[in-house]
Write a protein that holds these residues in place. Sequence first.
Motif, PDB file in Angstrom:
ATOM      1  N   MET A 146       0.806  -1.213   0.000  1.00 11.75           N
ATOM      2  CA  MET A 146       0.000   0.000   0.000  1.00 11.75           C
ATOM      3  C   MET A 146       0.842   1.267   0.000  1.00 11.75           C
ATOM      4  O   MET A 146       0.573   2.210  -0.769  1.00 11.75           O
ATOM      5  CB  MET A 146      -0.951   0.029   1.204  1.00 11.75           C
ATOM      6  N   SER A 147       1.860   1.359   0.847  1.00  8.87           N
ATOM      7  CA  SER A 147       2.645   2.590   0.947  1.00  8.87           C
ATOM      8  C   SER A 147       3.283   2.944  -0.388  1.00  8.87           C
ATOM      9  O   SER A 147       3.353   4.114  -0.762  1.00  8.87           O
ATOM     10  CB  SER A 147       3.717   2.465   2.033  1.00  8.87           C
ATOM     11  N   ARG A 148       3.736   1.946  -1.118  1.00  9.42           N
ATOM     12  CA  ARG A 148       4.374   2.184  -2.421  1.00  9.42           C
ATOM     13  C   ARG A 148       3.344   2.676  -3.437  1.00  9.42           C
ATOM     14  O   ARG A 148       3.617   3.587  -4.225  1.00  9.42           O
ATOM     15  CB  ARG A 148       5.016   0.880  -2.906  1.00  9.42           C
ATOM     16  N   LEU A 149       2.171   2.097  -3.395  1.00 14.48           N
ATOM     17  CA  LEU A 149       1.130   2.492  -4.349  1.00 14.48           C
ATOM     18  C   LEU A 149       0.645   3.914  -4.066  1.00 14.48           C
ATOM     19  O   LEU A 149       0.385   4.676  -5.005  1.00 14.48           O
ATOM     20  CB  LEU A 149      -0.029   1.508  -4.297  1.00 14.48           C
TER      21      LEU A 149
ATOM     22  N   LEU B 243       0.519   9.750  -5.452  1.00 21.84           N
ATOM     23  CA  LEU B 243       0.875  11.139  -5.145  1.00 21.84           C
ATOM     24  C   LEU B 243       1.709  11.749  -6.264  1.00 21.84           C
ATOM     25  O   LEU B 243       1.497  12.905  -6.660  1.00 21.84           O
ATOM     26  CB  LEU B 243       1.636  11.201  -3.818  1.00 21.84           C
ATOM     27  N   ALA B 244       2.646  10.999  -6.773  1.00 22.76           N
ATOM     28  CA  ALA B 244       3.482  11.493  -7.868  1.00 22.76           C
ATOM     29  C   ALA B 244       2.643  11.786  -9.101  1.00 22.76           C
ATOM     30  O   ALA B 244       2.805  12.833  -9.751  1.00 22.76           O
ATOM     31  CB  ALA B 244       4.568  10.476  -8.184  1.00 22.76           C
ATOM     32  N   ASP B 245       1.749  10.876  -9.443  1.00 26.23           N
ATOM     33  CA  ASP B 245       0.872  11.092 -10.598  1.00 26.23           C
ATOM     34  C   ASP B 245       0.017  12.342 -10.421  1.00 26.23           C
ATOM     35  O   ASP B 245      -0.131  13.155 -11.342  1.00 26.23           O
ATOM     36  CB  ASP B 245      -0.038   9.872 -10.790  1.00 26.23           C
TER      37      ASP B 245
ATOM     38  N   VAL C 287       8.377  14.864   5.432  1.00 26.06           N
ATOM     39  CA  VAL C 287       7.826  14.396   4.158  1.00 26.06           C
ATOM     40  C   VAL C 287       8.806  14.579   2.998  1.00 26.06           C
ATOM     41  O   VAL C 287       8.675  13.931   1.959  1.00 26.06           O
ATOM     42  CB  VAL C 287       6.494  15.109   3.806  1.00 26.06           C
ATOM     43  N   GLY C 288       9.799  15.451   3.160  1.00 32.32           N
ATOM     44  CA  GLY C 288      10.692  15.786   2.056  1.00 32.32           C
ATOM     45  C   GLY C 288      11.900  14.896   1.946  1.00 32.32           C
ATOM     46  O   GLY C 288      11.861  13.833   1.330  1.00 32.32           O
ATOM     47  N   ARG C 289      12.998  15.333   2.519  1.00 36.96           N
ATOM     48  CA  ARG C 289      14.257  14.600   2.368  1.00 36.96           C
ATOM     49  C   ARG C 289      14.126  13.141   2.818  1.00 36.96           C
ATOM     50  O   ARG C 289      14.622  12.228   2.157  1.00 36.96           O
ATOM     51  CB  ARG C 289      15.359  15.284   3.179  1.00 36.96           C
TER      52      ARG C 289
ATOM     53  N   THR D  49       6.223   9.238   1.025  1.00 39.90           N
ATOM     54  CA  THR D  49       6.513  10.399   0.172  1.00 39.90           C
ATOM     55  C   THR D  49       7.939  10.366  -0.394  1.00 39.90           C
ATOM     56  O   THR D  49       8.473  11.402  -0.803  1.00 39.90           O
ATOM     57  CB  THR D  49       6.285  11.707   0.956  1.00 39.90           C
ATOM     58  N   GLN D  50       8.538   9.201  -0.443  1.00 39.68           N
ATOM     59  CA  GLN D  50       9.886   9.073  -1.008  1.00 39.68           C
ATOM     60  C   GLN D  50       9.942   9.590  -2.444  1.00 39.68           C
ATOM     61  O   GLN D  50       8.997   9.411  -3.222  1.00 39.68           O
ATOM     62  CB  GLN D  50      10.324   7.605  -0.984  1.00 39.68           C
ATOM     63  N   LYS D  51      11.046  10.234  -2.775  1.00 37.46           N
ATOM     64  CA  LYS D  51      11.367  10.733  -4.123  1.00 37.46           C
ATOM     65  C   LYS D  51      10.558  11.958  -4.540  1.00 37.46           C
ATOM     66  O   LYS D  51      10.889  12.596  -5.556  1.00 37.46           O
ATOM     67  CB  LYS D  51      11.183   9.644  -5.186  1.00 37.46           C
ATOM     68  N   LEU D  52       9.508  12.298  -3.808  1.00 32.36           N
ATOM     69  CA  LEU D  52       8.649  13.390  -4.254  1.00 32.36           C
ATOM     70  C   LEU D  52       9.360  14.736  -4.174  1.00 32.36           C
ATOM     71  O   LEU D  52       9.177  15.603  -5.040  1.00 32.36           O
ATOM     72  CB  LEU D  52       7.357  13.419  -3.446  1.00 32.36           C
TER      73      LEU D  52
END
Length: 730
Positions: free
Chosen positions: A396-399, A404-406, A421-423, A431-434
């Motif tokens: 779920m967390s990955r999806l 969020l990215a989309d 949420v950032g770094r 929120t990784q990579k966002l």
Amino acid sequence: MDRVSIVHENFLRRVEAGDFPQGEAPREPLSMAQAVSIYRSACLSRALDRVSRAMQSRGTGYYTIGSSGHEAMAAVAAALSPKDMAFLHYRDAAFQIERSRQVPGQSITWDMLLSFACSSDDPISGGRHKVLGSKALNIPPQTSTIASHLPKAVGVAYSLGLAKRHRPEHCALEDDAIVMCSFGDASANHSTAQGAFNTAGWTSYQSSPLPLLFVCEDNGIGISTKTPPGWIAANFENRPGLKYFSANGLDIYGTFRAAIEAADYVRKRRKPAFLHLSMVRLYGHAGADLATSYLPRAEVEAEEANDPLLHMVRLLDEAGTLEPLEALQIYRETEARVERVAAEAERRARLETAAQVMQSIIPPKRECAPSNGPDGNARKALFADDVKAMESPQIMSRLINFALADLMLEHEEIVLMGEDVGRKGGVYGVTQKLSKRFGRARVIDTLLDEQSILGLGIGLAQNGFLPMPEIQFLAYLHNAEDQLRGEAATLPFFSNGQFTNPMVVRIAGLGYQKGFGGHFHNDNSVAVLRDIPGLILACPSNGADAVRMLRECVRLAREEQRLVVFLEPIALYPMRDLHEAGDGLWMHTYPDVSERICFGEVGVHGTGKELAILTFGNGTYLSRQAHKRLEENGIATRIIDLRWLSPLPEQAIIDAVSDCSNVLVVDETRRTGGLAEALMALLAEDGMRSIARLTAEDSFIATGPAYGATMPSAESIFEAAKDLISGQKS
């Protein structure tokens, strides 16, 4: 005589006699025209205070917290521009009156008297509350604030810097605007206010633009509790990141000059400032408050002798702007005009039905530019590292991360904010990579203060952004929930839908965490969210649903201006298996970008008619485990996943269980105040007879092996279902 009449008669007598209190001499830069305008606004504010009490005695007025003693706020309004959004203290009628003189076409006397009368013709609240506020004047309405409006003022100020980089479609403010918010000296002590001051200083200290002017109206008392002399100055004169200005509110020339200097500093430097104005409070706190019951009469009379209107008449006379008898004529004419208008306002219609009152709880829909999503190349580049992962089952967390990215790619007005949420990419990596993909301006690492996080979201929303604040754990919401209840949800209600703050608040919550828990990180209380009118509460049970529901939540906020909370079950973030290790049945592939689950649409698993299990979140996961055993024991079962916890999709629920003989409600929230109470009532009112509930105990959650002891389990669901069926058969 009452104190209101005493102040009035004293003013008439002393002006006629030329008996004025001593004070500062008038000094530029206040022009003659500006000075007269400020005095006229002060007279109107005073007359409105007097007539409001008369209306209350006649049973036609419903609000008596007045602005008398704070009339110098008209000078602050004169120093600002109508393009500057103003969040006002409830004693700031003079500010709104003076601002109305800067905007053509206003009927401020009529408008404010309609508000006192709670008339449905009131142009700001539609008769729901006496509030200061006006869409035309750029003044969002406030109710009887205890500084709860300060965090969102910080948020709006922060939005101005973001809007210069990328102007959102529904941006409300000009690039060179500033934000002003005012409050009393007593409210400055409130934790909400202190959090806002700290956030403003913290932001300014890091050189982030924050064009915000705090105005403290210091009358030295909070209802009956005195403010220690010098307390406000001692607290704010040397506060990091916050420039301090001060003036005597009895001197409109000095107040105007200080306000000009403070506003100029904020506008040019794009940094926050604190304007400290000393005031007097006349008449006590409100109509029912008798100041002489807790203050010495001599002290009350001394304040009355320092009437700001007397100081204004003296100053205008000394400046050669207006002779005292001319000033007295303006005062009397204003009083007469207000009484005439009040007589008409008292006759206007008021709200009568529940439907009329509730009409503005849900804000109006708005037109949004059509969005067909990003082009293929942009999306392909964004997900270059994740293409293969998106084609295979994921947790779920990955999806949610993919979703969020989309969404951020599709809607550039979306801004994420929260702790870590950032770094770091969030405590659970959601929120990784966002931050890397969209920049730190759109993925904001905030300080540790949930009130400020929500205030930032509310403020950004009022300036056209679509904020997605993250509250790290559900338990952390409870110290800040009034930002949702008292500010975000009430804004459309008290503005008749003219002001809105749509957003999607993401909260990681509920129970069942095994290795990291206790009541701060496992919290199964959602009652406070379900109790807020107009708020939508969504809770997915699996990754694919989370993606589809999150898309709908963004649509609801963006197009329908709704306040949405998206509750993500922490324990299900990493869940892979359903029945046995390695089965991978709780992972899903990423849904196509066109797919979403509509607001109010429930999920149904199974077709059995003997038993329906009505549940959500972790309860859905556990019920699916119990479902297999129930079917093996000959009990034909279906599971209904609510998904939408507030408002409940009542008709969809009834339709989903209508052909079932028995219904078991499985609720991971507490027995008292939990969701099951509403569900049981709904089923009973619909005539369903064979119903039962299995809930969490009225307990906090423990850390360690007993993490799930107080909540439903697959085993307890199985046993409760068997008991319900056997009881029905017997």
